[in-house]
Scaffold this motif. Structure first.
Motif, mmCIF file in Angstrom:
data_model
loop_
_atom_site.group_PDB
_atom_site.id
_atom_site.type_symbol
_atom_site.label_atom_id
_atom_site.label_comp_id
_atom_site.label_asym_id
_atom_site.label_seq_id
_atom_site.Cartn_x
_atom_site.Cartn_y
_atom_site.Cartn_z
ATOM 1 N N PHE A 1 84.231 -31.721 24.341
ATOM 2 C CA PHE A 1 83.177 -30.747 24.004
ATOM 3 C C PHE A 1 82.978 -29.797 25.181
ATOM 4 C CE2 PHE A 1 78.470 -29.818 24.116
ATOM 5 C CZ PHE A 1 78.570 -28.731 23.278
ATOM 6 N N VAL B 1 73.444 -26.950 22.147
ATOM 7 C CA VAL B 1 73.825 -26.770 23.545
ATOM 8 C C VAL B 1 74.244 -25.320 23.786
ATOM 9 C CG1 VAL B 1 75.361 -27.529 25.399
ATOM 10 C CG2 VAL B 1 74.471 -29.197 23.764
ATOM 11 N N MET C 1 80.709 -37.098 24.316
ATOM 12 C CA MET C 1 81.200 -35.832 23.736
ATOM 13 C C MET C 1 81.876 -34.984 24.814
ATOM 14 S SD MET C 1 78.292 -34.237 21.285
ATOM 15 C CE MET C 1 77.789 -34.959 19.742
ATOM 16 N N ILE C 2 81.248 -34.932 25.976
ATOM 17 C CA ILE C 2 81.768 -34.079 27.042
ATOM 18 C C ILE C 2 82.968 -34.729 27.737
ATOM 19 C CG2 ILE C 2 81.208 -33.030 29.275
ATOM 20 C CD1 ILE C 2 78.252 -32.902 28.185
ATOM 21 N N GLN C 3 82.829 -36.033 28.060
ATOM 22 C CA GLN C 3 83.876 -36.668 28.873
ATOM 23 C C GLN C 3 85.117 -37.046 28.080
ATOM 24 O OE1 GLN C 3 82.027 -39.888 31.006
ATOM 25 N NE2 GLN C 3 81.013 -38.520 32.453
ATOM 26 N N ILE D 1 76.198 -29.589 18.597
ATOM 27 C CA ILE D 1 77.042 -28.737 19.439
ATOM 28 C C ILE D 1 76.371 -27.376 19.645
ATOM 29 C CG2 ILE D 1 79.193 -27.426 19.446
ATOM 30 C CD1 ILE D 1 80.502 -29.721 17.931
ATOM 31 N N LEU E 1 74.157 -28.407 33.935
ATOM 32 C CA LEU E 1 74.069 -29.045 32.623
ATOM 33 C C LEU E 1 75.170 -30.093 32.419
ATOM 34 C CD1 LEU E 1 73.220 -25.932 30.432
ATOM 35 C CD2 LEU E 1 71.665 -27.702 31.227
ATOM 36 N N GLY E 2 76.174 -30.033 33.273
ATOM 37 C CA GLY E 2 77.250 -31.010 33.156
ATOM 38 C C GLY E 2 78.128 -30.798 31.948
ATOM 39 N N VAL E 3 78.154 -29.598 31.406
ATOM 40 C CA VAL E 3 79.050 -29.299 30.289
ATOM 41 C C VAL E 3 80.002 -28.178 30.735
ATOM 42 C CG1 VAL E 3 77.448 -27.646 29.192
ATOM 43 C CG2 VAL E 3 79.190 -28.763 27.812
ATOM 44 N N ILE F 1 71.794 -40.373 24.810
ATOM 45 C CA ILE F 1 72.307 -39.834 26.075
ATOM 46 C C ILE F 1 73.798 -40.133 26.215
ATOM 47 C CG2 ILE F 1 72.201 -40.141 28.582
ATOM 48 C CD1 ILE F 1 69.147 -40.356 28.245
ATOM 49 N N LEU F 2 74.161 -41.351 25.873
ATOM 50 C CA LEU F 2 75.574 -41.719 25.987
ATOM 51 C C LEU F 2 76.440 -40.933 25.010
ATOM 52 C CD1 LEU F 2 75.306 -45.576 26.520
ATOM 53 C CD2 LEU F 2 75.951 -43.850 28.200
ATOM 54 N N GLN F 3 75.874 -40.641 23.835
ATOM 55 C CA GLN F 3 76.636 -39.843 22.859
ATOM 56 C C GLN F 3 76.990 -38.479 23.454
ATOM 57 O OE1 GLN F 3 74.591 -38.192 19.418
ATOM 58 N NE2 GLN F 3 76.262 -38.870 18.100
ATOM 59 N N THR F 4 76.011 -37.850 24.084
ATOM 60 C CA THR F 4 76.258 -36.542 24.704
ATOM 61 C C THR F 4 77.313 -36.656 25.805
ATOM 62 O OG1 THR F 4 73.977 -35.946 24.258
ATOM 63 C CG2 THR F 4 75.144 -34.588 25.855
ATOM 64 N N ILE F 5 77.156 -37.687 26.634
ATOM 65 C CA ILE F 5 78.104 -37.868 27.742
ATOM 66 C C ILE F 5 79.523 -38.091 27.193
ATOM 67 C CG2 ILE F 5 78.745 -39.435 29.635
ATOM 68 C CD1 ILE F 5 75.722 -39.738 30.194
#
Lengths: 90, 448
Positions: free
Chosen positions: B19, B249, B13-15, B246, B67-69, B7-11
């Motif tokens: 990404f 998503v 990537m975005i923040q 990537i 989705l927060g992206v 989960i943190l990896q995804t967060i």
């Protein structure tokens, strides 16, 4: 069930969990799982929640959580679980 | 249950690693909008776009929130306008621009023509209108396909595009030739590309379709930081894994967007599209592989591997992969490419070599304003020859900077970025370009 992830990150202090959980409770959002750690001195809490029974729409919930975060000086985000499942589970 | 680390990896990537979903592009067929005259066609086009595309931006924004992206761009692509236009295509151009503005998208693509084998009267008229159209409109983009592996190179079209690009630059000189940033010359143009400026809704496409373009050079770069000094096998595997994540998503966004808009899902374009932001650069990936700068010896090999691994990772993550799919190497839109061009490490000739192994072509390159139309045509001819022979898409989006020369720079701001003006080989090719006619298709076009 409509699962979402609430992530809370920032400087550790008293009452973060209490404040966030109270807000979720007021919105009738059920907490399914909680994990909390300190990574590099940064408070990190991940909560899996169920939005099934809440009255508010997603955007309103996100706004409320963000403003609560601002109040206590941490970053509070909410995202649908789908994005994590898509990325990490086949 | 997912691991906390996942989960943190995804967060992260975005923040932290930029990404994003670069674009949701709604393709719209306009063939049924053709009327007796261009004014009536324009009216029909305007109405149809307003009708079909009004939900695109709200749906994109809602998905971004949930989705927060970030979904950076919501765009439209339409049938090549030369297929529905007559003697006054400007009217349709203005209608397209206005409709795009009304529905809230930042760009609309399709003011173009497919003339790889020859041109119709409508295509000729549209071509001549391009400089004025790109000067007068804000959001409209266009492309001209001048070559294909199946049919060879239309050298008459190549020659004319040299002049069209020059005129477009002159009419938009006050904005550093910005009109040229909205105009692409293609070989083997694809019908489902969601990225601008080259997007159009091909004739083989359905009535309306959603195509999604993903991005994430920063994520790949960050992943490669963890394998410094390791052999290429490890580098390749790392890129593949990252591209897979990537693209998953992108697939999710494409499926959701299609469902909510009530139109078919077309493709996910798994391109690495850079932005001028630091940490969102394809050139920095090449740097991370061990090159001092993009352009250093080894660059073409590095890019070839990157491009291939992005495809190999991404193709398993999506049910329909299409568009351009690969790594983009625009100069003005990539901080690492800008730095390499400024340091003279990157030249147009090296970029040409790089385009042999990546997904597009000579993209967003500023050249001296006094470059002749024939020299530009020669650059186009070289680039489309690479596309024709290698059975791939190549493109030229080049900006002659009026009144400026080598050593100066141009600045568009935003996603279009800024670019140092690069040196161009000015030895004459006049007699070559003036020949006109067609270069026949290569032997391997005969595949049946």
């Amino acid at each position: 069930m409509q699962k979402a992830l609430v992530s809370v990150t920032g400087q550790d202090k008293v009452g973060i969990i209490a404040k966030v959980s109270t807000t979720l409770c007021e919105q009738n959002i059920n907490i399914l799982e909680i994990s909390q750690t300190i990574i590099d001195g940064c408070f990190t809490m991940l909560m899996v929640v169920d939005l099934e029974n809440t009255r508010d729409d997603f955007q309103a919930i996100a706004k409320t959580l963000a403003s609560i975060g601002e109040e206590i000086g941490v970053l509070v985000n909410i995202q649908r679980m789908d994005i994590f499942a898509a990325m990490h589970r086949i | 249950m997912l691991e906390t680390s996942e989960i943190l990896q995804t967060i992260h990537m975005i923040q932290e690693q930029h990404f994003d979903i670069r674009t949701i592009t709604l393709g719209i067929n306009l063939l049924d909008c053709r009327r007796d005259n261009d004014a009536a066609t324009a009216e029909c086009v305007y109405d149809k776009i307003r009708r079909l595309a009004s939900h695109l931006v709200p749906v994109g924004n809602a998905l971004e929130n949930e989705l927060g992206v970030p979904i950076v761009n919501k765009r439209l692509s339409v049938t090549p306008v030369s297929m529905i236009s007559g003697t006054d295509p400007m009217r349709i151009a203005i209608a397209l621009d206005a409709a795009a503005g009304d529905v809230g998208v930042n760009l609309i693509g399709g003011y173009g023509a497919l003339m790889h084998k020859g041109s119709t009267n409508a295509e000729n008229t549209l071509l001549e209108s391009m400089p004025e159209v790109f000067a007068k409109t804000q959001r409209l983009c266009g492309s001209v396909n001048v070559a294909s592996t199946r049919s060879g190179i239309n050298m008459d079209a190549v020659r004319r595009m040299g002049h069209i690009i020059k005129q477009t630059a002159e009419l938009t000189a006050a904005q550093d030739g910005f009109g040229c940033a909205k105009l692409v010359v293609f070989a083997n143009a694809v019908e489902d590309n969601p990225f601008m400026a080259g997007a159009f809704h091909g004739v083989g496409e359905p009535e309306c379709v959603v195509n999604v373009g993903v991005s994430g050079p920063g994520v790949v770069q960050r992943a490669l930081e963890t394998v410094r000094g390791k052999p290429f096998d490890v580098v390749a595997e790392t890129i593949k894994r990252t591209a897979f994540k990537i693209t998953r998503v992108g697939e999710l966004v494409a499926q959701e967007a299609a469902k909510r808009l009530g139109v078919p899902y077309g493709i996910v374009d798994l391109s690495l599209a850079p932005t001028p932001a630091r940490g969102d650069s394809v050139a920095y990936i090449l740097k991370e592989m061990g090159l001092e700068m993009a352009g250093a010896p080894g660059t073409t090999a590095a890019l070839a591997m990157l491009n291939d691994m992005v495809k190999k990772g991404g193709v398993m993550a999506s049910s329909h992969v299409g568009g351009l799919s690969g790594a983009f190497i625009p100069v003005s839109e990539d901080i690492g490419m800008i730095e390499a061009a400024e340091a003279n490490c990157l030249t147009i000739e090296k970029l040409e070599a790089m385009t042999c192994v990546c997904s597009v072509g000579l993209d967003m390159i500023a050249i001296p304003g006094d470059t002749s139309a024939n020299t530009i045509a020669g650059i186009i001819a070289d680039e489309v020859a690479i596309g024709m022979v290698n059975n791939k898409t190549t493109a030229v989006r080049i900006i002659p900077a009026v009144g400026k020369g080598y050593g100066d720079s141009i600045n568009f701001g935003g996603l279009f970025g800024y670019a140092p003006i690069m040196k161009v080989n000015t030895f004459s090719n006049d007699a070559f370009i003036e020949r006109g006619g067609r270069i026949p298709a290569p032997l391997h076009s005969l595949r049946n």
